[in-house]
Design a protein around this motif. Sequence first.
Motif, PDB file in Angstrom:
ATOM      1  N   THR A 289      28.902 -45.706 -59.115  1.00 24.54           N
ATOM      2  CA  THR A 289      28.457 -46.105 -57.773  1.00 24.54           C
ATOM      3  C   THR A 289      28.561 -44.954 -56.782  1.00 24.54           C
ATOM      4  N   GLU A 290      29.324 -43.934 -57.116  1.00 17.89           N
ATOM      5  CA  GLU A 290      29.510 -42.809 -56.204  1.00 17.89           C
ATOM      6  C   GLU A 290      28.560 -41.630 -56.454  1.00 17.89           C
TER       7      GLU A 290
ATOM      8  N   ASN B 253      26.140 -40.503 -53.670  1.00 20.38           N
ATOM      9  CA  ASN B 253      26.744 -39.931 -52.466  1.00 20.38           C
ATOM     10  C   ASN B 253      27.039 -38.452 -52.725  1.00 20.38           C
ATOM     11  N   ARG B 254      26.289 -37.573 -52.099  1.00 16.12           N
ATOM     12  CA  ARG B 254      26.431 -36.124 -52.333  1.00 16.12           C
ATOM     13  C   ARG B 254      27.815 -35.610 -51.951  1.00 16.12           C
TER      14      ARG B 254
ATOM     15  N   SER C 203      30.661 -37.309 -52.484  1.00 17.72           N
ATOM     16  CA  SER C 203      31.722 -37.953 -53.263  1.00 17.72           C
ATOM     17  C   SER C 203      32.368 -36.967 -54.231  1.00 17.72           C
ATOM     18  N   GLU C 204      33.585 -37.253 -54.594  1.00 20.45           N
ATOM     19  CA  GLU C 204      34.319 -36.403 -55.535  1.00 20.45           C
ATOM     20  C   GLU C 204      33.683 -36.462 -56.922  1.00 20.45           C
ATOM     21  N   VAL C 205      33.080 -37.595 -57.267  1.00 19.92           N
ATOM     22  CA  VAL C 205      32.405 -37.714 -58.559  1.00 19.92           C
ATOM     23  C   VAL C 205      31.205 -36.769 -58.602  1.00 19.92           C
ATOM     24  N   THR C 206      30.405 -36.774 -57.547  1.00 19.98           N
ATOM     25  CA  THR C 206      29.242 -35.881 -57.484  1.00 19.98           C
ATOM     26  C   THR C 206      29.695 -34.423 -57.504  1.00 19.98           C
ATOM     27  N   GLU C 207      30.734 -34.113 -56.754  1.00 20.51           N
ATOM     28  CA  GLU C 207      31.269 -32.744 -56.743  1.00 20.51           C
ATOM     29  C   GLU C 207      31.731 -32.330 -58.141  1.00 20.51           C
TER      30      GLU C 207
ATOM     31  N   SER D 184      40.258 -45.873 -55.262  1.00 24.58           N
ATOM     32  CA  SER D 184      39.552 -44.618 -54.977  1.00 24.58           C
ATOM     33  C   SER D 184      39.325 -43.849 -56.273  1.00 24.58           C
TER      34      SER D 184
ATOM     35  N   THR E  36      39.213 -39.767 -57.140  1.00 26.07           N
ATOM     36  CA  THR E  36      39.477 -38.452 -56.566  1.00 26.07           C
ATOM     37  C   THR E  36      39.504 -37.401 -57.681  1.00 26.07           C
TER      38      THR E  36
END
Length: 167
Positions: A72-73, A76-77, A79-83, A162, A164
């Motif tokens: 779900t993350e 979102n650019r 988000s820690e998942v995207t990063e 969360s 992270t």
Amino acid sequence: MAIEHDFFGLLESGPDGSIFWSEHIDFGDQSVTVDLTAPDQEDVTSDALDVAAAMVSAIEGIDRRARDAMLTEVDNRASEVTEYILQQQESRGEDALEEILADVSGDVAVDVVRSLQLMSMTILADELGSGDPFAVLEYALDPDATDDVLLVNLASDGAIQSVTSAE
């Protein structure tokens, strides 16, 4: 002093009053290290141990919910998942990343989340109902990259608090 529990057995405290339990749990094709810890056994209730035992027993379903939360993350650019996914693409390169993915569907973000290995579950038995994480799941693409992980924090009711990175 010690605490006895049906699932965890005898939990003896160390000289400082802390308790610690550790096991390797197999599910699917994974072996996950599960640790239960608390700095003071006086803060650990039988209810907390019951909740912890239920989480360990339901690790497969919890893993699925944690992966869904990560997915779900990905839109979102920030988000820690995207990063994490972008960092994996940058450090490994597209070709090397594809080689370690369990399934290549064409959606790199989904493929990375599906390919993450659940390395450990740490249960903080003294945090029952506190609002702080009660359990932390640690995921990595490379089991040897101990700093290159995503952490999924769970409340004692199993809700995802969360996601992270360890950095």
